[in-house]
Scaffold this motif. Structure first.
Motif: not given
Length: 201
Positions: A18-23, A65-66, A71-76, A91-94
């Motif tokens: 399972r891959v979760l992409v936040v963009d 994947i970030l 908006p509101f919160l940045n990926g970092i 969990v690996p973060i790319l």
């Protein structure tokens, strides 16, 4: 025969990483969904980082994947929070971002990212990096979370999974059932036939 085939396909889908992409860019989300689904991955997309923790609990991704700019919160900030959480820190973060400045890339790695890919997306490069991260994470999980004798989850991993299910049940106000199975007189098997036979049993 068709029922058996359907059951096998369902099991394969369940086992697919399972891959979760936040963009916040729907075009990027669509492109990644098409690209990674073609690699037999289950892809979940999220535009609103406010829903991130709920999605994390529900999906339990094998890889994140970030994007940096959200908006509101940045990926970092999300990456730092994930790294400090004992349930998700492994969990690996790319990161996938249009930022290519060395200082920005260093910030990503300092926050705990495992990898960084610059936009625009180069499909083969991204697929290779995702697959590499998933394979390494899977190998690590096998060593730390699976009992080598039985092939089932370790006690620690079972407790983590149970806690996760309890949190989800509590948040949704839903019941949760747990079954405990015990083998009667198991010690007698070891005593009578030896531990090697007990291991087989």
């Amino acid at each position: 025969i068709l029922d058996v085939i359907h059951e096998v396909e369902t099991q394969v889908r369940k086992l697919a990483p399972r891959v979760l992409v936040v963009d916040d860019d729907p075009t990027i989300l669509s492109a990644l969904e098409v690209l990674l689904t073609a690699q037999k991955l289950r892809v979940y997309t999220l535009m609103d980082p406010i829903q991130f923790w709920d999605s994390l609990e529900t999906i339990a991704p094998d890889l994140l994947i970030l994007d940096i700019e959200l908006p509101f919160l940045n990926g970092i900030e999300l990456c730092r929070a994930v790294r400090t959480d004992p349930n998700w820190g492994h969990v690996p973060i790319l990161f996938l971002s249009s930022h290519t400045e060395p200082e920005e890339i260093n910030r990503v790695y300092r926050a705990g990212a495992d990898d960084y890919v610059a936009k625009p997306i180069l499909g083969p490069e991204l697929v290779t990096r995702v697959q590499n991260r998933l394979q390494r994470a899977q190998a690590f999980r096998r060593l730390s979370e699976v009992d080598p004798l039985t092939g089932v989850s370790s006690r620690r991993r079972c407790l983590e999974a149970l806690k996760q299910q309890l949190r989800m049940a509590s948040r949704r106000s839903e019941p949760l059932s747990v079954a405990v199975v015990d083998i009667d007189h198991f010690k007698a098997i070891n005593d009578t036939h030896g531990h090697a036979t007990g291991d087989e049993v």
